[in-house]
Enzyme design. Structure first.
Site, PDB file in Angstrom:
ATOM      1  N   LEU A 153      44.131  43.471  41.706  1.00 27.23           N
ATOM      2  CA  LEU A 153      44.415  42.354  40.806  1.00 27.23           C
ATOM      3  C   LEU A 153      43.558  41.131  41.134  1.00 27.23           C
ATOM      4  O   LEU A 153      43.343  40.797  42.294  1.00 27.23           O
ATOM      5  CB  LEU A 153      45.886  41.954  40.897  1.00 27.23           C
ATOM      6  CG  LEU A 153      46.934  43.035  40.623  1.00 27.23           C
ATOM      7  CD1 LEU A 153      48.316  42.412  40.573  1.00 27.23           C
ATOM      8  CD2 LEU A 153      46.622  43.777  39.340  1.00 27.23           C
ATOM      9  N   LYS A 182      40.689  49.488  49.095  1.00 24.77           N
ATOM     10  CA  LYS A 182      41.024  48.085  48.827  1.00 24.77           C
ATOM     11  C   LYS A 182      40.363  47.150  49.835  1.00 24.77           C
ATOM     12  O   LYS A 182      39.734  46.149  49.452  1.00 24.77           O
ATOM     13  CB  LYS A 182      42.546  47.899  48.857  1.00 24.77           C
ATOM     14  CG  LYS A 182      43.001  46.436  48.680  1.00 24.77           C
ATOM     15  CD  LYS A 182      42.515  45.851  47.371  1.00 24.77           C
ATOM     16  CE  LYS A 182      42.799  44.360  47.260  1.00 24.77           C
ATOM     17  NZ  LYS A 182      44.209  44.029  47.133  1.00 24.77           N
ATOM     18  N   LEU A 214      27.521  35.701  43.293  1.00 23.76           N
ATOM     19  CA  LEU A 214      26.417  35.048  44.000  1.00 23.76           C
ATOM     20  C   LEU A 214      26.379  33.568  43.648  1.00 23.76           C
ATOM     21  O   LEU A 214      25.327  33.006  43.377  1.00 23.76           O
ATOM     22  CB  LEU A 214      25.076  35.707  43.638  1.00 23.76           C
ATOM     23  CG  LEU A 214      24.754  37.034  44.319  1.00 23.76           C
ATOM     24  CD1 LEU A 214      23.391  37.543  43.869  1.00 23.76           C
ATOM     25  CD2 LEU A 214      24.772  36.899  45.847  1.00 23.76           C
ATOM     26  N   GLY A 234      28.844  27.821  47.181  1.00 22.11           N
ATOM     27  CA  GLY A 234      29.784  26.713  47.042  1.00 22.11           C
ATOM     28  C   GLY A 234      30.607  26.535  48.291  1.00 22.11           C
ATOM     29  O   GLY A 234      30.143  26.763  49.410  1.00 22.11           O
ATOM     30  N   CYS A 248      44.573  36.793  49.795  1.00 21.42           N
ATOM     31  CA  CYS A 248      44.113  38.171  50.016  1.00 21.42           C
ATOM     32  C   CYS A 248      42.812  38.251  50.801  1.00 21.42           C
ATOM     33  O   CYS A 248      42.781  38.793  51.899  1.00 21.42           O
ATOM     34  CB  CYS A 248      43.953  38.890  48.671  1.00 21.42           C
ATOM     35  SG  CYS A 248      45.508  39.164  47.806  1.00 21.42           S
ATOM     36  N   LYS A 266      41.310  28.911  43.416  1.00 19.07           N
ATOM     37  CA  LYS A 266      40.471  29.300  42.290  1.00 19.07           C
ATOM     38  C   LYS A 266      41.134  28.774  41.028  1.00 19.07           C
ATOM     39  O   LYS A 266      42.328  28.451  41.028  1.00 19.07           O
ATOM     40  CB  LYS A 266      40.300  30.820  42.218  1.00 19.07           C
ATOM     41  CG  LYS A 266      41.590  31.577  41.953  1.00 19.07           C
ATOM     42  CD  LYS A 266      41.374  33.086  41.845  1.00 19.07           C
ATOM     43  CE  LYS A 266      40.628  33.459  40.584  1.00 19.07           C
ATOM     44  NZ  LYS A 266      40.564  34.928  40.389  1.00 19.07           N
TER      45      LYS A 266
END
Length: 437
Positions: free
Chosen positions: A150, A208, A254, A257, A264, A327
């Site tokens: 996810l 994962k 790419l 920042g 996670c 994010k």
């Protein structure tokens, strides 16, 4: 099918709601009474686009319900384990207490031919250990491992229409039955020819963590190039564009920042390193320690850049911080680079005023020493420097001319290389990017 989902945090709440939306009869179970009450009332305990609509729709059909009683899992044919595996305190290893507890409490309620499906991210070897526990119980149930992939902000879409499915199953008839049961669970995805990999437990577990390790490495690679660009005068954004045209490399992930964060990626690569060391192969993933180190350095770089850009001592300056979540399209502040930058600047004595479309309350509960503004204007007013650290659309679309009328000094640090530097400079701003001249 009748399905239970054990653990109703981020992963479990999304999975339970999506499975019910797909037509299954689902019960979500968690020991947190407040969380269960909220979900039962159609309220999501966290921000995730699309989830409130799917949750309320599924509840309205009667196919979805929530409970604090593990006994309510009895009668389900498939039981998903979706509890958290946080990083252990004082260690990089994953804390498996919640996974172990979920399986142990579920054992008395399992019936022959039931399928227990692990979705939590765990160290390789965990599934084999848990399979032995289930076998020893005499329930006749089988364990499968079905890792989740996810993306926060797109979790509902990723559950209903995944880009691939991975089943880790035992050999023989039990494994064949497990594959058939999981194919029934994911019938809608199978009907659209979603790629499927059927494999063993260890490979499913590694898929994962290997995927996360690769993404983290790619992000830290371009940030390492940004470090070189900053001392050589190169432009890391153009560098990324140029190498991204190579099909073997690709342009995605790419973007130099302030680095990655969240609940996670950071803890998963640390747990992967710890598990490799336990297996006597620590050297195989030793590079992940440098990946982690580069990532953390980029946060410090934003702080240092802000301090050096100020026209006054940092302890006399007001700094506007745009972004708190790790994010955009999320209210998750776990290991958030944005929140870390705000806290570090406040620790240096700056008057930090931070804003975020969704993450203010989560940030305030962790760091009440910061000042928060519910809107961009309040954060910008009187600022001696502006630091953009989460690339929310609201921040990317700020008019530099409008912002110039609010701040004390036209200085902006673009920690995500997401702004149009030419437009900001044309409006009289001193613009600083990451790895850009």
């Amino acid at each position: 099918m009748k399905i239970s989902v054990i653990g109703c945090g981020y992963l479990g709440a999304v999975h339970a709601s999506a499975m019910a939306e797909l037509g299954h009869e689902v019960v979500g179970i968690d020991i947190d009474e407040a969380k269960i009450a909220a979900l039962s009332a159609g309220r999501t305990p966290f921000f995730e686009p699309g989830l409130p609509e799917v949750l309320t729709s599924a509840l309205a059909t009667g196919r979805l319900r929530f409970s604090t009683d593990i006994a309510d899992a009895e009668g389900a044919e498939v039981h998903f384990i979706a509890v958290g595996t946080p990083q252990k305190k004082g260690s990089h290893a994953a804390d498996l207490r919640y996974v172990d507890a979920a399986v142990e409490t579920l054992l008395p309620h399992l019936n022959a031919d039931d399928l227990v499906v692990g979705k939590s991210t765990v160290p390789v070897g965990t599934a084999a250990r848990l399979a032995a526990v289930i076998d020893a119980s005499g329930s006749g149930a089988t364990l499968a491992w079905n890792p989740e992939f996810l993306r926060e902000g797109f979790a509902v879409q990723d559950t209903i229409a995944p880009d691939r499915l991975v089943y880790g199953v035992p050999a023989g008839p039990a494994g064949e039955r497990a594959v058939a049961q999981l194919n029934s669970v994911y019938a809608s995805a199978m009907a659209t020819q979603t790629p499927l990999v059927v494999t063993d437990y260890a490979t499913a577990e590694l898929v994962k963590v290997a995927a996360n390790a690769f993404l983290a490495t790619k992000i830290s690679f371009i940030n390492a190039m940004a470090e070189i660009a900053e001392v050589s005068g190169a432009d890391v954004t153009q560098l990324a564009d140029a190498i991204g045209f190579d099909a073997r490399i690709g342009r995605r992930f790419l973007n130099a920042g302030v680095g990655f964060g969240g609940g996670c990626l950071p803890k998963d690569i640390r747990a992967f390193t710890a598990r490799a060391e336990e297996l006597g192969r620590g050297e195989s993933v030793a590079f992940l320690k440098e990946v982690d180190a580069i990532n953390l350095r980029r946060r410090q770089r934003v702080v240092d850049l802000t301090v050096s850009a100020l026209d006054r001592p940092v302890h006399t300056a007001k700094v506007a911080v745009l972004g708190l979540s790790f994010k955009p399209h999320s209210d998750d502040v776990r290991d958030s680079p944005a929140l870390d930058v705000a806290v570090q600047l406040r620790g240096l004595g700056a008057d930090v005023v931070a804003t975020d479309p969704q993450a203010i309350e989560n940030s305030r509960s962790r760091h009440p020493q910061l000042s928060y503004s519910p809107d961009i204007e309040g954060a910008l007013r009187g600022a001696d420097a502006v630091v953009l650290v989460t690339e929310w659309p609201d921040f990317k679309s700020i008019d530099p001319e409008w912002a110039a009328g609010l701040v004390n000094t036209r200085t902006i640090i673009d920690g995500r290389n997401t702004l149009n530097s030419a437009a900001w400079r044309a409006a009289g701003w001193t613009y600083y990017g990451m790895g850009r001249p």
